[in-house]
Design a protein around this motif. Structure first.
Motif, PDB file in Angstrom:
ATOM      1  N   PHE A   1     -64.074 -33.888  31.963  1.00 22.12           N
ATOM      2  CA  PHE A   1     -64.913 -35.184  31.862  1.00 22.12           C
ATOM      3  C   PHE A   1     -66.086 -35.214  31.381  1.00 22.12           C
ATOM      4  N   VAL A   2     -66.893 -34.023  31.545  1.00 19.87           N
ATOM      5  CA  VAL A   2     -68.427 -33.936  31.088  1.00 19.87           C
ATOM      6  C   VAL A   2     -68.166 -33.047  29.980  1.00 19.87           C
ATOM      7  N   PRO A   3     -68.625 -33.988  28.930  1.00 19.83           N
ATOM      8  CA  PRO A   3     -68.699 -33.335  27.475  1.00 19.83           C
ATOM      9  C   PRO A   3     -69.827 -32.353  27.176  1.00 19.83           C
ATOM     10  N   PHE A   4     -70.893 -32.378  28.083  1.00 19.64           N
ATOM     11  CA  PHE A   4     -71.801 -31.513  27.764  1.00 19.64           C
ATOM     12  C   PHE A   4     -71.483 -29.944  28.456  1.00 19.64           C
ATOM     13  N   LEU A   5     -70.440 -29.899  29.175  1.00 26.00           N
ATOM     14  CA  LEU A   5     -69.860 -28.621  29.882  1.00 26.00           C
ATOM     15  C   LEU A   5     -68.867 -27.851  29.339  1.00 26.00           C
ATOM     16  N   ASP A   6     -68.581 -26.611  29.175  1.00 24.76           N
ATOM     17  CA  ASP A   6     -67.925 -25.914  28.833  1.00 24.76           C
ATOM     18  C   ASP A   6     -67.411 -24.718  29.839  1.00 24.76           C
ATOM     19  N   LEU A   7     -66.404 -25.044  30.811  1.00 31.41           N
ATOM     20  CA  LEU A   7     -66.135 -24.290  31.913  1.00 31.41           C
ATOM     21  C   LEU A   7     -64.913 -23.422  31.562  1.00 31.41           C
ATOM     22  N   HIS A   8     -64.529 -23.398  30.356  1.00 31.97           N
ATOM     23  CA  HIS A   8     -63.411 -22.581  29.939  1.00 31.97           C
ATOM     24  C   HIS A   8     -62.023 -22.925  30.654  1.00 31.97           C
ATOM     25  N   GLN A   9     -61.726 -24.321  30.708  1.00 35.72           N
ATOM     26  CA  GLN A   9     -60.313 -24.886  31.245  1.00 35.72           C
ATOM     27  C   GLN A   9     -59.703 -25.699  30.264  1.00 35.72           C
TER      28      GLN A   9
ATOM     29  N   GLU B   1     -60.094 -25.742  27.265  1.00 32.84           N
ATOM     30  CA  GLU B   1     -59.821 -25.133  25.934  1.00 32.84           C
ATOM     31  C   GLU B   1     -58.563 -24.185  26.119  1.00 32.84           C
ATOM     32  N   TYR B   2     -58.209 -23.722  27.425  1.00 32.13           N
ATOM     33  CA  TYR B   2     -57.138 -22.905  27.555  1.00 32.13           C
ATOM     34  C   TYR B   2     -55.765 -23.544  28.000  1.00 32.13           C
ATOM     35  N   TRP B   3     -55.886 -24.828  28.720  1.00 31.49           N
ATOM     36  CA  TRP B   3     -54.734 -25.401  29.341  1.00 31.49           C
ATOM     37  C   TRP B   3     -54.627 -27.026  28.924  1.00 31.49           C
ATOM     38  N   LEU B   4     -53.518 -27.191  28.768  1.00 31.92           N
ATOM     39  CA  LEU B   4     -53.105 -28.676  28.404  1.00 31.92           C
ATOM     40  C   LEU B   4     -51.870 -29.194  29.070  1.00 31.92           C
ATOM     41  N   PRO B   5     -51.768 -30.476  29.419  1.00 33.21           N
ATOM     42  CA  PRO B   5     -50.596 -30.945  29.999  1.00 33.21           C
ATOM     43  C   PRO B   5     -49.442 -31.038  28.969  1.00 33.21           C
ATOM     44  N   PHE B   6     -48.256 -30.526  29.420  1.00 36.24           N
ATOM     45  CA  PHE B   6     -47.138 -30.868  28.528  1.00 36.24           C
ATOM     46  C   PHE B   6     -46.083 -31.887  29.164  1.00 36.24           C
ATOM     47  N   PRO B   7     -45.733 -32.876  28.350  1.00 36.21           N
ATOM     48  CA  PRO B   7     -44.993 -33.821  28.816  1.00 36.21           C
ATOM     49  C   PRO B   7     -43.438 -33.690  28.926  1.00 36.21           C
ATOM     50  N   LYS B   8     -43.064 -32.345  29.569  1.00 35.18           N
ATOM     51  CA  LYS B   8     -41.626 -32.480  29.989  1.00 35.18           C
ATOM     52  C   LYS B   8     -41.327 -32.826  31.422  1.00 35.18           C
ATOM     53  N   SER B   9     -42.247 -33.276  32.035  1.00 31.95           N
ATOM     54  CA  SER B   9     -41.723 -33.879  33.620  1.00 31.95           C
ATOM     55  C   SER B   9     -42.608 -35.248  33.607  1.00 31.95           C
TER      56      SER B   9
ATOM     57  N   TRP C   1     -45.015 -35.878  36.167  1.00 26.96           N
ATOM     58  CA  TRP C   1     -46.487 -35.910  36.026  1.00 26.96           C
ATOM     59  C   TRP C   1     -46.998 -35.234  34.690  1.00 26.96           C
ATOM     60  N   GLY C   2     -46.212 -34.541  33.964  1.00 32.03           N
ATOM     61  CA  GLY C   2     -46.727 -34.042  32.787  1.00 32.03           C
ATOM     62  C   GLY C   2     -46.931 -35.019  31.732  1.00 32.03           C
ATOM     63  N   LYS C   3     -46.134 -36.321  31.808  1.00 24.92           N
ATOM     64  CA  LYS C   3     -46.363 -37.388  30.974  1.00 24.92           C
ATOM     65  C   LYS C   3     -47.823 -38.305  31.675  1.00 24.92           C
ATOM     66  N   ILE C   4     -47.675 -38.182  32.697  1.00 23.44           N
ATOM     67  CA  ILE C   4     -49.006 -38.967  33.238  1.00 23.44           C
ATOM     68  C   ILE C   4     -50.206 -38.102  33.055  1.00 23.44           C
ATOM     69  N   ALA C   5     -50.113 -36.918  33.119  1.00 29.66           N
ATOM     70  CA  ALA C   5     -51.139 -35.879  32.913  1.00 29.66           C
ATOM     71  C   ALA C   5     -51.728 -35.991  31.495  1.00 29.66           C
ATOM     72  N   ARG C   6     -50.882 -36.126  30.616  1.00 27.69           N
ATOM     73  CA  ARG C   6     -51.098 -36.127  29.024  1.00 27.69           C
ATOM     74  C   ARG C   6     -51.811 -37.475  28.709  1.00 27.69           C
ATOM     75  N   TYR C   7     -51.475 -38.616  29.111  1.00 29.62           N
ATOM     76  CA  TYR C   7     -51.954 -39.925  28.812  1.00 29.62           C
ATOM     77  C   TYR C   7     -53.375 -39.922  29.695  1.00 29.62           C
ATOM     78  N   TYR C   8     -53.057 -39.426  30.976  1.00 30.80           N
ATOM     79  CA  TYR C   8     -54.505 -39.535  31.754  1.00 30.80           C
ATOM     80  C   TYR C   8     -55.516 -38.616  31.228  1.00 30.80           C
ATOM     81  N   LEU C   9     -55.075 -37.490  30.595  1.00 33.93           N
ATOM     82  CA  LEU C   9     -56.097 -36.868  29.916  1.00 33.93           C
ATOM     83  C   LEU C   9     -57.081 -37.259  28.793  1.00 33.93           C
ATOM     84  N   TRP C  10     -56.221 -38.034  28.095  1.00 36.84           N
ATOM     85  CA  TRP C  10     -57.042 -38.907  27.109  1.00 36.84           C
ATOM     86  C   TRP C  10     -57.898 -39.860  27.603  1.00 36.84           C
TER      87      TRP C  10
END
Length: 373
Positions: free
Chosen positions: A320-328, A330-338, A340-349
């Protein structure tokens, strides 16, 4: 006092240009049918029109015309003063008070009371006996103290002209009520039309006076209301109205920048909720390709010890905060295989986009780039 003058075709009484060393009394049941003229007169005492009745049915003339009059004392149009026809004091200079307390003004064809460019060095009492029929014009006039009466006796919406009106103090029945002041100022706009009557100066004048009287928060409220009136009645383009709408609900047009922080805080638990459910369904996957292809992951499912563990709340903050880098992120992404995975993918954008937008507004507001004035 108590005299009656009648000449419905012209002047009932003319004292234009008169010079009076003492007082002028047109009071105590004084009546005039026809125009009473005191234009350009000079009165070294007071002008008293209490309990008097002026009437002129001729639309081309006035009930009482005092244009450019000079009165060193007070002017009393009060205590059951009634006028059917226009009462005019444009350019008048009054050394004391202009008192209209308990007065009635009526002129359906235009200004019932016209005090344009007039000066009352002491006070101006607008405590009318009843709602004026017609408009009240105070444009570019000046007063020491402005005293307003009950709301039910104010002019109708769009019938108050106060652009350029200046005063040092404002009172409503002896009190300071900013909400009532803003309602009075709002009478300048014709709310049935989008671009009719709005002027910023009356709001700025009220804010200036309230600030000088020590009411800083009330002055801020008036300036916020000015921007809202501009959006609603200032004839702005739809783009400008949209931007004004956004600024109001995020930072109150720059006057309350902390509000956007509260709004930003609302999205963090929402993101945490979404990403937690995606994690529970196994739809939060490693973003680093070299980790996904590593033997330790492919065969055992275990991550390298140096790989950051996923924390949904920290992940929500990091995305959410573009000025922070908490190393999360960068290392994790939602995968639309379920689901909640689909919801998380679109909500992340959406989460990233709204974070950039609100963070930018917060930065601009706190640094003063979004101007308050």
């Amino acid at each position: 006092e108590g005299a009656s003058f009648e000449n419905e075709k012209g002047y009932a009484l003319s004292m234009d240009g008169a010079s009076v060393k003492g007082h002028v009394f047109l009071n105590n049941k004084f009546t005039a049918k026809g125009e009473v003229g005191l234009s350009g007169a000079t009165i070294e005492g007071q002008l008293n029109c209490e309990n008097a009745a002026f009437e002129n049915k001729n639309e081309k003339r006035f009930a009482l015309n005092m244009e450019n009059i000079s009165v060193k004392g007070d002017v009393f149009l009060s205590n059951n003063f009634t006028a059917k026809g226009a009462v005019r004091l444009p350019g008048a200079t009054i050394g004391g008070q202009l008192n209209c307390e308990g007065a009635s003004f009526e002129n359906e064809q235009g200004h019932a009371l016209n005090i344009e460019r007039a000066t009352a060095r002491d006070s101006f009492f607008m405590k009318f006996k009843k709602k004026p029929v017609g408009s009240i014009n105070l444009s570019y006039s000046k007063a020491g103290v402005l005293v307003l009466g009950d709301k039910e006796n104010w002019p109708d919406q769009g019938k108050l002209f106060i652009d350029g009106f200046e005063y040092d103090t404002i009172l409503l029945n002896g009190q300071i009520k900013p909400q009532t002041i803003m309602a009075w100022i709002g009478l300048q706009t014709n709310r049935s039309k989008a671009d009719t009557g709005f002027q910023p100066q009356p709001y700025e004048q009220a804010a200036k006076v309230l600030r000088a009287m020590g009411h800083e928060s009330d002055a801020k409220s008036v300036l916020i209301e000015k921007q809202e009136a501009l959006r609603k009645f200032g004839g702005l383009s739809w783009k400008a109205r949209l931007w004004s709408f956004i600024l109001y609900y995020t930072v109150r047009h720059g006057w309350e920048p902390w509000r956007v922080l509260l709004l930003m805080a609302l999205f963090l638990p929402i993101g945490c909720y979404v990403f937690t459910h995606a994690q529970m369904e196994g739809s939060m996957v490693h973003a680093k390709e070299e980790v996904n292809t590593a033997k330790t992951v492919n065969k055992t499912g275990n991550l390298p010890s140096e790989y950051p563990l996923l924390c949904p709340l920290i992940y929500s903050i990091d995305a959410f905060v573009p000025f922070l880098d908490l190393h999360q992120e960068e290392y994790w992404l939602p995968f639309p295989k379920s689901r909640w995975g689909k919801i998380a993918r679109y909500y992340l954008w959406f989460h990233i986009a709204i974070g950039w937008f609100l963070s930018t507004i917060a930065a601009l507001s706190f640094t003063g780039i979004i101007k308050k004035e």
